[in-house]
Design a protein around this motif. Sequence first.
Motif, short mmCIF file in Angstrom:
data_model
loop_
_atom_site.label_atom_id
_atom_site.label_comp_id
_atom_site.label_asym_id
_atom_site.label_seq_id
_atom_site.Cartn_x
_atom_site.Cartn_y
_atom_site.Cartn_z
N SER A 147 -5.10 1.61 -14.88
CA SER A 147 -5.40 1.76 -13.45
C SER A 147 -6.85 1.37 -13.18
CB SER A 147 -5.15 3.20 -13.00
OG SER A 147 -3.81 3.57 -13.18
N PHE A 177 -8.18 -1.75 -10.82
CA PHE A 177 -9.06 -1.53 -9.67
C PHE A 177 -10.29 -2.44 -9.70
CE2 PHE A 177 -7.16 2.92 -9.20
CZ PHE A 177 -6.35 2.52 -8.15
N PHE A 213 -11.40 6.09 -7.41
CA PHE A 213 -10.61 6.45 -8.59
C PHE A 213 -11.37 7.40 -9.50
CE2 PHE A 213 -9.54 5.40 -13.07
CZ PHE A 213 -8.22 5.84 -13.08
N TRP A 266 4.57 1.50 -10.66
CA TRP A 266 3.57 1.75 -9.63
C TRP A 266 2.23 1.08 -9.94
CZ3 TRP A 266 -0.59 4.16 -11.75
CH2 TRP A 266 -0.38 4.98 -12.86
N LEU A 267 2.02 0.70 -11.20
CA LEU A 267 0.77 0.01 -11.54
C LEU A 267 0.65 -1.32 -10.78
CD1 LEU A 267 0.47 0.59 -15.39
CD2 LEU A 267 -1.07 1.46 -13.64
N LEU A 325 -1.24 -1.31 -7.28
CA LEU A 325 -2.63 -0.85 -7.17
C LEU A 325 -3.60 -1.92 -6.68
CD1 LEU A 325 -3.03 1.42 -10.34
CD2 LEU A 325 -2.20 2.00 -8.05
N ALA A 330 -4.61 -1.26 -3.18
CA ALA A 330 -5.02 0.11 -2.85
C ALA A 330 -6.41 0.11 -2.22
CB ALA A 330 -5.02 0.97 -4.11
N GLN A 369 -6.47 5.73 -1.50
CA GLN A 369 -5.32 5.65 -2.40
C GLN A 369 -5.77 5.71 -3.86
OE1 GLN A 369 -3.95 1.95 -0.68
NE2 GLN A 369 -2.10 2.93 0.13
N ALA A 370 -6.90 5.08 -4.16
CA ALA A 370 -7.42 5.12 -5.53
C ALA A 370 -7.80 6.54 -5.93
CB ALA A 370 -8.63 4.20 -5.65
N VAL A 376 -4.66 8.23 -6.87
CA VAL A 376 -4.22 7.77 -8.19
C VAL A 376 -5.02 8.46 -9.30
CG1 VAL A 376 -4.11 5.78 -9.74
CG2 VAL A 376 -3.38 5.54 -7.37
#
Length: 206
Positions: free
Chosen positions: A21, A25, A38, A102-103, A106, A109, A113-114, A117
């Motif tokens: 993740s 990002f 994140f 779901w990855l 991202l 995102a 949203q991050a 996550v």
Amino acid sequence: MDGLNVLPLAVTMMIGPQIMSAIIFVTAPRAVRVSLGFLLGVAVAATVGTAITWGLASAFDLGDPGDGGSSGKIIQYVLVALLAAAAIKNWVRRETIQPPKWLGTLMSADAKQALKVGLLVILLMPSDIIVMLTVGTNLAQTDADFVAALPFIAATVLVAALPLLSLLLFHRRAVAAMPHVRDWMDTHSWLINILVCVIFIVLILV
């Protein structure tokens, strides 16, 4: 934390979809802002999760950490058995295991949203729950305050921040390398899962 190696535990917390993740990002638009969201989620989740496990463990008499028959040791042995079963399952299913779907969502995102996550990849991942249970149990058995968990939490956030730090320090090279790292982790997710289990079993038993 007595008897626990902070950095390997932190690495174990982030290996798998967690670090994937973070890598995704830093390859997304507005990478810095999204990555900071994140990291905030990871920091909050690691703090809250460790605090909960420490509080639960402190409510019970787990016995002397040097006693192989103590409740705390029995909990650790159960965790080892679960991890060994998970490693065997990943090996048997290695041809069909795919990274979570779901990855793939991202890349679009935003920071909010991050943040979500970051919270969920720590609080809902079985491997991370096991790590935090181990940390909480160790703290409770040694009668340590929650402050003793702060190096573990800080190390977890640091590991999560490595992709962002690479982007900031080695921008051009990081931009070129991160997609290749992401793709390799996509195709070797089964191996990563096994490594997580093995590393953590060693940490518990040593």
